[in-house]
Structure formats: structure tokens, C-alpha cells
Write a protein that holds these residues in place. Structure first.
Motif, mmCIF file in Angstrom:
data_model
loop_
_atom_site.group_PDB
_atom_site.id
_atom_site.type_symbol
_atom_site.label_atom_id
_atom_site.label_comp_id
_atom_site.label_asym_id
_atom_site.label_seq_id
_atom_site.Cartn_x
_atom_site.Cartn_y
_atom_site.Cartn_z
ATOM 1 N N GLY A 206 60.655 50.299 3.936
ATOM 2 C CA GLY A 206 61.152 49.427 4.995
ATOM 3 C C GLY A 206 61.759 48.151 4.444
ATOM 4 O O GLY A 206 62.751 47.632 4.979
ATOM 5 N N VAL A 207 61.201 47.639 3.345
ATOM 6 C CA VAL A 207 61.763 46.454 2.683
ATOM 7 C C VAL A 207 63.185 46.745 2.219
ATOM 8 O O VAL A 207 64.097 45.922 2.398
ATOM 9 C CB VAL A 207 60.881 46.038 1.477
ATOM 10 N N PHE A 208 63.393 47.909 1.625
ATOM 11 C CA PHE A 208 64.731 48.268 1.136
ATOM 12 C C PHE A 208 65.736 48.348 2.286
ATOM 13 O O PHE A 208 66.887 47.937 2.144
ATOM 14 C CB PHE A 208 64.685 49.603 0.393
ATOM 15 N N THR A 209 65.280 48.853 3.428
ATOM 16 C CA THR A 209 66.161 48.911 4.591
ATOM 17 C C THR A 209 66.503 47.503 5.079
ATOM 18 O O THR A 209 67.636 47.240 5.495
ATOM 19 C CB THR A 209 65.495 49.723 5.719
ATOM 20 N N GLY A 210 65.552 46.593 5.014
ATOM 21 C CA GLY A 210 65.835 45.203 5.364
ATOM 22 C C GLY A 210 66.915 44.619 4.479
ATOM 23 O O GLY A 210 67.794 43.887 4.948
ATOM 24 N N GLN A 211 66.872 44.958 3.207
ATOM 25 C CA GLN A 211 67.888 44.472 2.276
ATOM 26 C C GLN A 211 69.260 45.043 2.613
ATOM 27 O O GLN A 211 70.274 44.351 2.537
ATOM 28 C CB GLN A 211 67.514 44.851 0.839
ATOM 29 N N ILE A 212 69.288 46.310 3.039
ATOM 30 C CA ILE A 212 70.559 46.923 3.439
ATOM 31 C C ILE A 212 71.128 46.227 4.671
ATOM 32 O O ILE A 212 72.321 45.921 4.750
ATOM 33 C CB ILE A 212 70.367 48.429 3.725
ATOM 34 N N LEU A 213 70.269 45.932 5.632
ATOM 35 C CA LEU A 213 70.719 45.269 6.848
ATOM 36 C C LEU A 213 71.198 43.846 6.583
ATOM 37 O O LEU A 213 72.045 43.327 7.305
ATOM 38 C CB LEU A 213 69.580 45.242 7.885
ATOM 39 N N ARG A 214 70.668 43.206 5.565
ATOM 40 C CA ARG A 214 71.035 41.831 5.254
ATOM 41 C C ARG A 214 72.415 41.750 4.588
ATOM 42 O O ARG A 214 73.094 40.717 4.678
ATOM 43 C CB ARG A 214 69.972 41.227 4.335
ATOM 44 N N THR A 215 72.850 42.804 3.914
ATOM 45 C CA THR A 215 74.123 42.742 3.193
ATOM 46 C C THR A 215 75.298 42.549 4.154
ATOM 47 O O THR A 215 75.199 42.849 5.346
ATOM 48 C CB THR A 215 74.358 44.032 2.383
ATOM 49 N N LYS A 216 76.415 42.075 3.621
ATOM 50 C CA LYS A 216 77.619 41.851 4.414
ATOM 51 C C LYS A 216 78.552 43.058 4.401
ATOM 52 O O LYS A 216 79.665 42.983 4.924
ATOM 53 C CB LYS A 216 78.360 40.615 3.905
ATOM 54 N N ARG A 217 78.094 44.139 3.809
ATOM 55 C CA ARG A 217 78.929 45.332 3.746
ATOM 56 C C ARG A 217 79.156 45.901 5.140
ATOM 57 O O ARG A 217 78.278 45.856 6.015
ATOM 58 C CB ARG A 217 78.286 46.382 2.842
ATOM 59 N N GLN A 218 80.335 46.475 5.337
ATOM 60 C CA GLN A 218 80.696 47.001 6.654
ATOM 61 C C GLN A 218 80.167 48.414 6.894
ATOM 62 O O GLN A 218 80.204 48.914 8.010
ATOM 63 C CB GLN A 218 82.233 46.995 6.804
ATOM 64 N N ASN A 219 79.702 49.058 5.821
ATOM 65 C CA ASN A 219 79.272 50.449 5.962
ATOM 66 C C ASN A 219 77.756 50.593 5.977
ATOM 67 O O ASN A 219 77.202 51.592 5.502
ATOM 68 C CB ASN A 219 79.855 51.298 4.830
ATOM 69 N N LYS A 220 77.059 49.592 6.524
ATOM 70 C CA LYS A 220 75.594 49.640 6.579
ATOM 71 C C LYS A 220 75.094 50.865 7.333
ATOM 72 O O LYS A 220 74.120 51.494 6.930
ATOM 73 C CB LYS A 220 75.050 48.361 7.234
ATOM 74 N N ILE A 221 75.762 51.194 8.431
ATOM 75 C CA ILE A 221 75.338 52.338 9.228
ATOM 76 C C ILE A 221 75.424 53.615 8.400
ATOM 77 O O ILE A 221 74.495 54.443 8.399
ATOM 78 C CB ILE A 221 76.197 52.479 10.499
ATOM 79 N N THR A 222 76.514 53.772 7.686
ATOM 80 C CA THR A 222 76.688 54.963 6.850
ATOM 81 C C THR A 222 75.611 55.042 5.773
ATOM 82 O O THR A 222 75.037 56.109 5.522
ATOM 83 C CB THR A 222 78.079 54.958 6.186
ATOM 84 N N ILE A 223 75.320 53.899 5.144
ATOM 85 C CA ILE A 223 74.294 53.867 4.098
ATOM 86 C C ILE A 223 72.941 54.281 4.668
ATOM 87 O O ILE A 223 72.213 55.096 4.074
ATOM 88 C CB ILE A 223 74.206 52.462 3.474
ATOM 89 N N LEU A 224 72.583 53.732 5.829
ATOM 90 C CA LEU A 224 71.300 54.067 6.438
ATOM 91 C C LEU A 224 71.239 55.538 6.843
ATOM 92 O O LEU A 224 70.200 56.191 6.680
ATOM 93 C CB LEU A 224 71.051 53.185 7.666
ATOM 94 N N MET A 225 72.344 56.064 7.348
ATOM 95 C CA MET A 225 72.375 57.465 7.754
ATOM 96 C C MET A 225 72.232 58.393 6.544
ATOM 97 O O MET A 225 71.471 59.371 6.575
ATOM 98 C CB MET A 225 73.678 57.772 8.499
ATOM 99 N N VAL A 226 72.963 58.077 5.482
ATOM 100 C CA VAL A 226 72.888 58.901 4.267
ATOM 101 C C VAL A 226 71.498 58.802 3.649
ATOM 102 O O VAL A 226 70.895 59.813 3.254
ATOM 103 C CB VAL A 226 73.968 58.469 3.252
ATOM 104 N N LEU A 227 70.979 57.569 3.558
ATOM 105 C CA LEU A 227 69.644 57.364 2.998
ATOM 106 C C LEU A 227 68.590 58.088 3.825
ATOM 107 O O LEU A 227 67.708 58.771 3.280
ATOM 108 C CB LEU A 227 69.331 55.872 2.940
ATOM 109 N N GLY A 228 68.673 57.938 5.141
ATOM 110 C CA GLY A 228 67.705 58.587 6.019
ATOM 111 C C GLY A 228 67.736 60.095 5.884
ATOM 112 O O GLY A 228 66.692 60.755 5.782
ATOM 113 N N SER A 229 68.935 60.667 5.875
ATOM 114 C CA SER A 229 69.073 62.118 5.744
ATOM 115 C C SER A 229 68.530 62.607 4.403
ATOM 116 O O SER A 229 67.840 63.633 4.325
ATOM 117 C CB SER A 229 70.545 62.520 5.881
#
Length: 363
Positions: A206-229
Motif C-alpha cells: 500500500g505504501v508503494f501505491t501511495g508513492q505512485i499516486l503522489r507522482t506527477k506522471r499522467q499514466n498513474k492509472i495505467t501503472i496501477l492497473m498493470v501492477l494490480g493485474s
């Protein structure tokens, strides 16, 4: 930043709402299958609820402590909060209506949901403050692989350990040795000592996901979807040698639950932040006082099971359920669900009142 926290808050509220729903059926004899835990190996939607909350604790740790310094003042706050959570959990386990309102010591269960949250929060917060993300990833991997090795290859009383229930299950063996009669059942405890270690890995993910959400990258959703899958697939692959099991909090269970948490959080973030669609505002209200609402529901629910009414000497819960929800024209499972839905709705209303009056109780 507020939107990102709002998405996390909504997810946190959803998990608490589901916790209340699955913990308060009218009768455990009649419950729809998705609202029950798996018998042992495998998982149902209900099995995902607690690890989702642990996962969100990790995400919240990132938001709360990413700018904090590793010093005595910070450690003091973390320790106090952890002890409060553990104390509330022990209170729930020890409380009874018979004077002096505490169970006999031998009957008090030491582990519990709030106790695990407190311990996991403490360990994860300390790790987060003292290690960088690469080191935390290494710690997570060591926990998951190490737990598999320990559970699968250390014999119990000279007999090869298995992932089945007692007697030759290492997690249960450790709990029996350390906790004795202070367990939920004599053949396992779902919040036992050894299984709390991989729960820390759930929180770190969950900490790592928080770090992903904090970034300014525009593809956060894609990263979370790929990571989750990827986590779901890897967890199911690991299931062949280390079965997915909530009671053991197996390493495969950690990956699968964190995977689904990422997928659901990505969906919430996409709907609320990207598409700007508002839904389920009540979840935000519950999420803002998550521990308070959960504790109240647990305490009052326990009171309903302790208070007896009428000449038949039935519990208040049984009386309410039979009086208002049991009808010939309703299936037993539906009656039981409607009771749980009423209880859940009541605490959503409490959360709403708290939020409107700007009452936020921090544990």
C-alpha cells in the motif's frame, strides 16, 4: 493532492462499510456465500475486505509520513497511535456485562482486527521512515519469500509442516505456544502472531501505491492497473505451492489482495479524479472516521449479543432479527442480509452526522 487523498479516503470508507456488512448478519446460519469467508484455502469477496484496509493503511502512511522526520517526536506519535489501536482491540475482546465488566483472564482473546492494524501500522511506519523505496521493496520480498519458506519447510513436532489446519501447521503451532487459551479457536486464529508478519507486506504494498499516486506522471492509472493485474496473476501462480489463504495470510494471499486493491483504487481514482464523476460520497464520510465507526459497530454489536430480553431470554440481536426481519415470504438469506444492511446504514448515518458537524476522531 486532496483529490488523491479523497480517492484513498473513499476506498477506506468502502472497506469499513463492507466490514460492518459482513460482520453483522441477522444469523450466521443464513448468509449469502459471497459474504462468508472461504472455508480454508481460496478466497471470497469477504476475504478481501481486511487486507484492503491494511493496504490502505500503507497508502495513508505514505501520505502522512513522507514529509516527516525520523525523530523521537514522530516515533512517539506512531507508538501512541499503535497502542491506542491495540488497546481498543483488547477492550473489545475483554469486555463483558458481568461485573467487573471484564472476562476471566483465560478467556480473553489477545489477537484481533484492531490489534493487527496497530502492530502493522507501527512496524510499517518505522520501516518507511528509515528505508528508501528500493530497500522497502527488498524487505517486502524477504517477508513474502521468507514466510513461504518458514511455513512450508520447517517441521512441526518432527512432522512436515502443511498449510492445512492444525495440528501440523506452523502458524497455529506458534499461536498455541505463545497465546494458549487466548486464541479465537484452538485450531487457528485469523489474526495470529506469525501471520501478522506477512500483513506488514500487505501494508508495504500500500505504501508503494501511495508513492505512485503522489507522482506527477499522467499514466498513474495505467501503472496501477498493470501492477494490480501482475500481482493478481503472480499470486494465483504462487497458489500452486503456497495456497491463497486469509487465515494464514499466505504470501499468495498478500499478492492477490494487494492486486485487487490496486485495481479497485485505480478505478475509483479514474472515476473521481480523471472523469470528475462524484459517487458514493457516504464512503468519504465513513472513511474520514474509519476506525471510530468500526469500533462503534463492533462494540454495539457485541452489546447486542450480550444483552438478553424477554421471558425466552434471547439476545437483543436475536430478538430484533426475529421480530422485524424474519418473515415467511422472505428467504432466510435475504432476511439476514437486510438486517446487516440496516446495521450498516445506521453507521453510515452516524458517519454522515460526524462529517457534517466536522467531528473527526483520530485514533
Amino acid at each position: 493532492m486532496k483529490e488523491r487523498i479523497a480517492a484513498v479516503d473513499k476506498f477506506r470508507g468502502m472497506t469499513i462499510v463492507l466490514m460492518i456488512l459482513v460482520n453483522n448478519p441477522g444469523t450466521w446460519a443464513s448468509v449469502y456465500r459471497p459474504f462468508l469467508h472461504a472455508d480454508w484455502h481460496g478466497y471470497t469477496p469477504t476475504d478481501m475486505v481486511f487486507p484492503f484496509f491494511i493496504f490502505i493503511v500503507g497508502t495513508s502512511i505514505f501520505f502522512a509520513y513522507s514529509t516527516k522526520k525520523s525523530n523521537v517526536a514522530t516515533y512517539k506519535k506512531i507508538t501512541i497511535r499503535s497502542l491506542k489501536l491495540i488497546g481498543l482491540g483488547l477492550f473489545l475482546g475483554a469486555f463483558t456485562l458481568t461485573f467487573p465488566f471484564v472476562k476471566d483472564f483465560s478467556e480473553i482473546r489477545f489477537p484481533g482486527v484492531l490489534q493487527r492494524i496497530g502492530v502493522v501500522f507501527f512496524i510499517t511506519s518505522i520501516l518507511f521512515l528509515n528505508f528508501n523505496w528500493k530497500q522497502l521493496m527488498a524487505v517486502t520480498a524477504v517477508i513474502l519469500v521468507g514466510y513461504w519458506v518458514v511455513m512450508g519447510f520447517i517441521p512441526v513436532n518432527g512432522i512436515a509442516s502443511t498449510f492445512d489446519r492444525a495440528p501440523n501447521n506452523l502458524a497455529n503451532y506458534v499461536d498455541l505456544k505463545l497465546l494458549g487459551t487466548h486464541m479465537w479457536k484452538d485450531d487457528y486464529d485469523p489474526e495470529g502472531v506469525l501471520s501478522t508478519i506477512p500483513a506488514v507486506a500487505s501494508c508495504l504494498l500500500g505504501v508503494f501505491t501511495g508513492q505512485i499516486l503522489r507522482t506527477k506522471r499522467q499514466n498513474k492509472i495505467t501503472i496501477l492497473m498493470v501492477l494490480g493485474s501482475a500481482l493478481v496473476l503472480l499470486g494465483h501462480a504462487w497458489d500452486f505451492v503456497f495456497p491463497i489463504n486469509k487465515a494464514l495470510w499466505s504470501s499468495s494471499f498478500v499478492l492477490v489482495s494487494a492486486g485487487w486493491a490496486n485495481l479497485i483504487l485505480a478505478l475509483i481514482y479514474y472515476i473521481t479524479t480523471i472523469r470528475k464523476v462524484q459517487f458514493g460520497t457516504i464512503f468519504n464520510y465513513v472513511g474520514a472516521n474509519a476506525i471510530t465507526v468500526f469500533f462503534l459497530s463492533s462494540f454495539v454489536g457485541k452489546l447486542f449479543g450480550l444483552i438478553h430480553v424477554g421471558t425466552a431470554n434471547v439476545t437483543l440481536k436475536s430478538w430484533l432479527f426475529t421480530k422485524f426481519y424474519v418473515h415467511d415470504f422472505l428467504p432466510a438469506e435475504l432476511s439476514s442480509f437486510l438486517y446487516a444492511f440496516t446495521i450498516m446504514s445506521f453507521y453510515c448515518l452516524i458517519a454522515l452526522v460526524f462529517y457534517k458537524r466536522q467531528i473527526f476522531i483520530k485514533v
